[in-house]
Design an enzyme around this catalytic site. Sequence first.
Site, PDB file in Angstrom:
ATOM      1  N   GLU A   1       8.866  -9.439  11.816  1.00  0.00           N
ATOM      2  CA  GLU A   1       9.324 -10.822  11.440  1.00  0.00           C
ATOM      3  C   GLU A   1      10.174 -10.766  10.145  1.00  0.00           C
ATOM      4  O   GLU A   1      11.173 -11.349   9.724  1.00  0.00           O
ATOM      5  CB  GLU A   1       8.456 -11.785  11.483  1.00  0.00           C
ATOM      6  CG  GLU A   1       8.866 -13.192  11.366  1.00  0.00           C
ATOM      7  CD  GLU A   1       7.876 -14.179  11.137  1.00  0.00           C
ATOM      8  OE1 GLU A   1       6.908 -14.274  11.841  1.00  0.00           O
ATOM      9  OE2 GLU A   1       7.908 -15.012  10.192  1.00  0.00           O
TER      10      GLU A   1
ATOM     11  N   HIS B   1       6.932  -5.362   8.321  1.00  0.00           N
ATOM     12  CA  HIS B   1       6.721  -6.281   9.771  1.00  0.00           C
ATOM     13  C   HIS B   1       7.901  -6.673  10.292  1.00  0.00           C
ATOM     14  O   HIS B   1       8.944  -7.409   9.645  1.00  0.00           O
ATOM     15  CB  HIS B   1       5.921  -7.564   9.485  1.00  0.00           C
ATOM     16  CG  HIS B   1       5.332  -8.307  10.518  1.00  0.00           C
ATOM     17  ND1 HIS B   1       6.196  -9.244  11.284  1.00  0.00           N
ATOM     18  CD2 HIS B   1       4.222  -8.282  11.323  1.00  0.00           C
ATOM     19  CE1 HIS B   1       5.316  -9.585  12.274  1.00  0.00           C
ATOM     20  NE2 HIS B   1       4.357  -9.180  12.364  1.00  0.00           N
TER      21      HIS B   1
HETATM   22  S1  SF4 Z   1       4.660 -19.897  17.750  1.00  0.00           S
HETATM   23 FE1  SF4 Z   1       6.379 -18.704  17.006  1.00  0.00          FE
HETATM   24  S2  SF4 Z   1       6.368 -18.918  14.626  1.00  0.00           S
HETATM   25 FE2  SF4 Z   1       4.316 -19.612  15.530  1.00  0.00          FE
HETATM   26  S3  SF4 Z   1       3.009 -17.443  15.410  1.00  0.00           S
HETATM   27 FE3  SF4 Z   1       3.903 -17.674  17.557  1.00  0.00          FE
HETATM   28  S4  SF4 Z   1       6.025 -16.470  17.124  1.00  0.00           S
HETATM   29 FE4  SF4 Z   1       5.114 -16.915  15.181  1.00  0.00          FE
END
Ligand code: SF4
Length: 292
Positions: free
Chosen positions: A130, A128
């Site tokens: 992230e 993924h």
């Molecule tokens: S606000 Fe940021 S950390 Fe939270 S789900 Fe969305 S992208 Fe991911």
Amino acid sequence: MKIEIDKNSGFCFGVVKAIEIAESELKVDKKLYCLGDIVHNGAEVKRLEKIGLITINHEEFKKLKNTKVLLRAHGEPPETYEIAKQNNIKLIDASCPIVLNLQKKIHKSYSEILEIEGQIIIYGKQGHAEVVGLLGHTNNKGIVVSEVDDLNKIDFSKPVSIFSQTTKSSSGYQKIIDELKIRMKKVQGKDEISFISHASTCRQVSTRDVHLVEFAKKHDIIIFVSGKKSSNGKLLYEVCKEQNNRSYFISNTEELKKIWFNETDSVGICGATSTPEWLMKKVGYEIQKFDF
Ligand code: SF4
């Protein structure tokens, strides 16, 4: 038929911000490269591509020079910033601030755990975007764990510092850390273990499953709208399905089937953090058009 669109579904603020940045750049330049899908939703990607967004992968990124590239909310590993510097690429960094903060924390934790010969664990989905970014901040030495079976990759005799991908479920994370602690204590033969847990699930996501349980219960049928690549979408759909057996996963309006519905049904429409509101509204509109 009564139709309700879930107010808590739809883009999280990180995705909203990334799209706003893309749109504002595209007003000026009419063309902007984006490294990876800006959001795991094909319909929204197509909408942005129509106004000039060009999605590229990491191999294509390496070949670009003297241009501008947008980084999406998921964040990137340090290597991406180095390539940009070498190739004179101006980065429009739309990484979510929560992810950037998590990257900093994991980097610090990695340096600390190295000194005591411990391990960094990331509870998340291998591959993924992230997770790839987070791993980059551990020199790619972090160990990715997606389920309890993956714990076999861990050396239970060594210290552990564990994080979670922001979009993973809090309950899944809890299950992993509970099991991990049991195994570490067993192998080390003592209750005092070197174990640091960073519950890094994003609150924008972690509270959604709780709300969805109620939403799915109160309707006769649930239409869950999400891109097929969204891990958060799969997770939240399962929450609906557990509560309401008549839950259906669709990515676009063409996948709707009239046979699913009864004339008197109360219909709930909901989606993932990557589902645009306009798409859920469109789904509602198409359902209303069914002729019984
Ligand atoms: S606000 Fe940021 S950390 Fe939270 S789900 Fe969305 S992208 Fe991911």
